[in-house]
Scaffold this active site. Sequence first.
Site, mmCIF file in Angstrom:
data_model
loop_
_atom_site.group_PDB
_atom_site.id
_atom_site.type_symbol
_atom_site.label_atom_id
_atom_site.label_comp_id
_atom_site.label_asym_id
_atom_site.label_seq_id
_atom_site.Cartn_x
_atom_site.Cartn_y
_atom_site.Cartn_z
ATOM 1 N N ASP A 281 9.699 0.793 -14.578
ATOM 2 C CA ASP A 281 8.241 0.703 -14.688
ATOM 3 C C ASP A 281 7.803 0.777 -16.143
ATOM 4 O O ASP A 281 6.937 0.022 -16.581
ATOM 5 C CB ASP A 281 7.595 1.818 -13.864
ATOM 6 C CG ASP A 281 6.092 1.673 -13.745
ATOM 7 O OD1 ASP A 281 5.609 0.558 -13.434
ATOM 8 O OD2 ASP A 281 5.389 2.680 -13.931
ATOM 9 N N HIS B 167 6.097 0.399 -5.295
ATOM 10 C CA HIS B 167 5.756 1.584 -6.082
ATOM 11 C C HIS B 167 4.271 1.695 -6.430
ATOM 12 O O HIS B 167 3.748 2.797 -6.549
ATOM 13 C CB HIS B 167 6.615 1.668 -7.356
ATOM 14 C CG HIS B 167 6.162 0.797 -8.470
ATOM 15 N ND1 HIS B 167 6.379 -0.568 -8.479
ATOM 16 C CD2 HIS B 167 5.498 1.093 -9.610
ATOM 17 C CE1 HIS B 167 5.872 -1.078 -9.592
ATOM 18 N NE2 HIS B 167 5.328 -0.094 -10.291
ATOM 19 N N ASP B 168 3.582 0.596 -6.582
ATOM 20 C CA ASP B 168 2.166 0.637 -6.964
ATOM 21 C C ASP B 168 1.217 0.330 -5.815
ATOM 22 O O ASP B 168 0.027 0.097 -6.050
ATOM 23 C CB ASP B 168 1.895 -0.331 -8.119
ATOM 24 C CG ASP B 168 2.100 0.288 -9.487
ATOM 25 O OD1 ASP B 168 2.202 1.530 -9.582
ATOM 26 O OD2 ASP B 168 2.161 -0.470 -10.479
ATOM 27 N N LYS C 240 -2.230 1.751 -5.744
ATOM 28 C CA LYS C 240 -3.331 1.249 -6.585
ATOM 29 C C LYS C 240 -4.394 0.537 -5.756
ATOM 30 O O LYS C 240 -5.499 0.313 -6.244
ATOM 31 C CB LYS C 240 -2.794 0.334 -7.681
ATOM 32 C CG LYS C 240 -2.143 1.107 -8.814
ATOM 33 C CD LYS C 240 -1.810 0.219 -9.977
ATOM 34 C CE LYS C 240 -1.234 1.053 -11.112
ATOM 35 N NZ LYS C 240 -0.789 0.202 -12.224
ATOM 36 N N HIS D 184 -2.650 7.308 -7.777
ATOM 37 C CA HIS D 184 -2.008 6.192 -7.071
ATOM 38 C C HIS D 184 -0.591 6.494 -6.577
ATOM 39 O O HIS D 184 -0.222 6.012 -5.508
ATOM 40 C CB HIS D 184 -2.084 4.886 -7.877
ATOM 41 C CG HIS D 184 -1.059 4.714 -8.936
ATOM 42 N ND1 HIS D 184 -1.219 5.157 -10.219
ATOM 43 C CD2 HIS D 184 0.155 4.116 -8.893
ATOM 44 C CE1 HIS D 184 -0.156 4.853 -10.928
ATOM 45 N NE2 HIS D 184 0.695 4.211 -10.149
ATOM 46 N N HIS E 148 7.517 7.326 -9.440
ATOM 47 C CA HIS E 148 7.708 6.466 -10.614
ATOM 48 C C HIS E 148 6.976 6.926 -11.872
ATOM 49 O O HIS E 148 7.194 6.374 -12.945
ATOM 50 C CB HIS E 148 7.358 5.010 -10.275
ATOM 51 C CG HIS E 148 5.908 4.743 -10.026
ATOM 52 N ND1 HIS E 148 5.299 5.012 -8.818
ATOM 53 C CD2 HIS E 148 4.956 4.219 -10.820
ATOM 54 C CE1 HIS E 148 4.039 4.661 -8.875
ATOM 55 N NE2 HIS E 148 3.800 4.179 -10.090
ATOM 56 N N HIS E 149 6.132 7.945 -11.785
ATOM 57 C CA HIS E 149 5.492 8.509 -12.978
ATOM 58 C C HIS E 149 5.924 9.958 -13.228
ATOM 59 O O HIS E 149 5.316 10.662 -14.032
ATOM 60 C CB HIS E 149 3.969 8.442 -12.876
ATOM 61 C CG HIS E 149 3.428 7.072 -13.120
ATOM 62 N ND1 HIS E 149 3.492 6.445 -14.343
ATOM 63 C CD2 HIS E 149 2.830 6.193 -12.280
ATOM 64 C CE1 HIS E 149 2.945 5.255 -14.256
ATOM 65 N NE2 HIS E 149 2.540 5.073 -13.005
#
Length: 171
Positions: free
Chosen positions: A150, A68-69, A72, A97, A121-122
């Site tokens: 998260d 998921h990240d 970044k 990201h 996820h955000h």
Amino acid sequence: FEPPDAALIADEPQLDAIAAAFAQVVDAKSPWTYKHSTGVADISVGIGEVLGFGPQELREIRRAGLLHDIGKLGVSNLILDKPGKMTDEEFTELKKHPAFTEQIVGRVAGLGQLAETAAAHHEKLNGRGYHRGILASSLPISARLLSVADIFEAPRVLDQRNGRFFTRPDV
């Protein structure tokens, strides 16, 4: 432009290993995110088990949590490791990201749906999340539980950043 006969096809366990390896790379980018992706993956799987997800769904949500990240990697460490509050411009850069995650994971053949889940996820149920501003009616359950995982995992990161260590209960 690799010749078709030289392409390697990864099986399920190999894809799991690749996702875990990339999670380690992403989490090594900043001292504040140590084991964050693994934590999100573990929490996501735990939620999925409670919700009755099948083995393949759990495997996919684990991979989404691990990846998921990955976006970044496209965000400067000057922003990720900044002590204190980010400026509006820095936060705008950080909010890119999830889109980067979707672009990176989406390039892997067969991982299109996983890319969408990981990149969501955000997102928020009211549509005020980022990067796409998806409303609840269009947000799949897998993306919702990844978001919850998260958020649950984030306090460990924030507390480390403030110099305090927080031990969350195993899930």
